[in-house]
Design a protein around this motif. Structure first.
Motif, PDB file in Angstrom:
ATOM      1  N   GLU A 260       0.885  -1.349  -0.141  1.00  0.00           N
ATOM      2  CA  GLU A 260      -0.181   0.139  -0.028  1.00  0.00           C
ATOM      3  C   GLU A 260       1.090   1.185  -0.048  1.00  0.00           C
ATOM      4  O   GLU A 260       1.302   2.105  -0.970  1.00  0.00           O
ATOM      5  N   ASN A 261       1.931   1.535   0.887  1.00  0.00           N
ATOM      6  CA  ASN A 261       2.527   2.224   0.660  1.00  0.00           C
ATOM      7  C   ASN A 261       3.610   2.649  -0.205  1.00  0.00           C
ATOM      8  O   ASN A 261       3.985   3.703  -0.616  1.00  0.00           O
ATOM      9  N   TRP A 262       4.192   1.474  -0.589  1.00  0.00           N
ATOM     10  CA  TRP A 262       4.687   2.333  -1.948  1.00  0.00           C
ATOM     11  C   TRP A 262       3.344   2.079  -3.661  1.00  0.00           C
ATOM     12  O   TRP A 262       4.201   2.106  -4.271  1.00  0.00           O
ATOM     13  N   GLY A 263       2.172   2.096  -2.996  1.00  0.00           N
ATOM     14  CA  GLY A 263       1.541   2.493  -4.238  1.00  0.00           C
ATOM     15  C   GLY A 263       1.333   1.861  -5.434  1.00  0.00           C
ATOM     16  O   GLY A 263       0.958   1.890  -6.009  1.00  0.00           O
TER      17      GLY A 263
ATOM     18  N   LYS B 181      -3.967  -1.180  -3.521  1.00  0.00           N
ATOM     19  CA  LYS B 181      -5.236  -0.075  -2.682  1.00  0.00           C
ATOM     20  C   LYS B 181      -6.090  -0.473  -1.789  1.00  0.00           C
ATOM     21  O   LYS B 181      -6.558  -1.689  -1.759  1.00  0.00           O
TER      22      LYS B 181
ATOM     23  N   THR C 102      -2.648  -1.333  -8.226  1.00  0.00           N
ATOM     24  CA  THR C 102      -3.313  -0.197  -8.368  1.00  0.00           C
ATOM     25  C   THR C 102      -2.903  -0.356  -9.487  1.00  0.00           C
ATOM     26  O   THR C 102      -2.430  -1.069  -9.935  1.00  0.00           O
TER      27      THR C 102
ATOM     28  N   LYS D  15      10.770   4.799  -7.703  1.00  0.00           N
ATOM     29  CA  LYS D  15       9.527   5.316  -7.035  1.00  0.00           C
ATOM     30  C   LYS D  15       9.466   4.589  -6.034  1.00  0.00           C
ATOM     31  O   LYS D  15       9.244   4.387  -5.118  1.00  0.00           O
TER      32      LYS D  15
ATOM     33  N   GLN E 178       9.817   4.465  -1.796  1.00  0.00           N
ATOM     34  CA  GLN E 178       9.009   4.578  -0.859  1.00  0.00           C
ATOM     35  C   GLN E 178       9.085   3.241   0.304  1.00  0.00           C
ATOM     36  O   GLN E 178       9.620   3.331   1.666  1.00  0.00           O
TER      37      GLN E 178
END
Lengths: 130, 130
Positions: A64-67, A70, A86, B112, B116
């Motif tokens: 989640e923190n890494w994107g 979700k 995501t 990216k 993170q």
DNA sequence: TTCCATGGTTACCTTGAGGTGCCTACTTGA
DNA sequence: TCAAGTAGGCACCTCAAGGTAACCATGGAA
């Protein structure tokens, strides 16, 4: 001829970084499971043989923190939570799928190597050079 | 539609096994370096930024036992040893090359995520659900 | 009023991967 | 006689990944 470029395998090498990301024990599995569609924790646990509640939460939290993942909460009772990929997460399916495909085609070879690995954790030269 | 089959990600899943093999810290790097051609230990160390003598030997010994790497000793002085990939090892280049290729094309995304990852080892939800 | 399912958190502990440093053995060259 | 380059073994240590187990909150069912 050889398929890999001569780029140094250094700390900033994206290949190395990617392998580092994917080498976290449950990361590939989780992305794989979520690639089948949004899932609730219970379902995920069912599909990921052997994962503990703690590791599930922890890995999901990381992703989640890494994107990559979700988290969606539906405010009902009993609690209903759903995890999905995501767009970035969707992208990550590709390398995993590539490895997956290769693994399917080379089951026997992997099994062979993997068997050796299990029987000799402590490295030991089997046949001595004379 | 989704590129991955519904096969369970269980302990005998070859994908999982392959990821487990490739997640050993220096394994992908070593196979990568050896894919450039047979190499002497000194050369390998030079190309694999950060590997220690012990880990080099240990990982090579493992790969040797798994049948992925071959060790050749030339009986001269000073000692001359060379490591190369076996046919099985050559096969293993492919999944690594696939990941490598993907990583090259998606450097930014990896950077990216990797960033993170470095900043938040301890998982922590960044934005709280209200 | 006790139990269950849901989704978590927290404390605690073990294991082993991986790092550092020092030792060997051999021969050549200064 | 001593250093240097080559290949590697061995002892030791540390840190963190990952596992186990207990706990919390909620509301409906039994």
């Amino acid at each position: 001829m050889r398929p890999i470029s001569k780029e140094e395998y250094d700390l900033k090498c994206s290949t190395r970084q990617l392998f580092e990301l994917l080498s976290e024990k449950w990361v590939p599995g989780l992305i794989y499971v979520l690639s089948l569609g949004p899932q609730r924790p219970g379902k995920i646990t069912g599909r990921l043989q052997g994962i503990s509640k703690k590791m599930l939460t922890q890995t999901l939290r990381n992703l989640e923190n890494w994107g990559v993942v979700k988290r969606t909460v539906y405010d009902v009772v009993p609690p209903h939570v759903e995890y999905s990929l995501t767009p970035l997460g969707e992208k990550m399916i590709e390398p995993i799928a590539l490895v997956h495909g290769w693994a399917q085609e080379n089951r026997e070879d992997i099994a062979k190597v993997f068997g050796q690995r299990l029987t000799s954790k402590k490295p030991e030269r089997l046949t001595d050079q004379e």
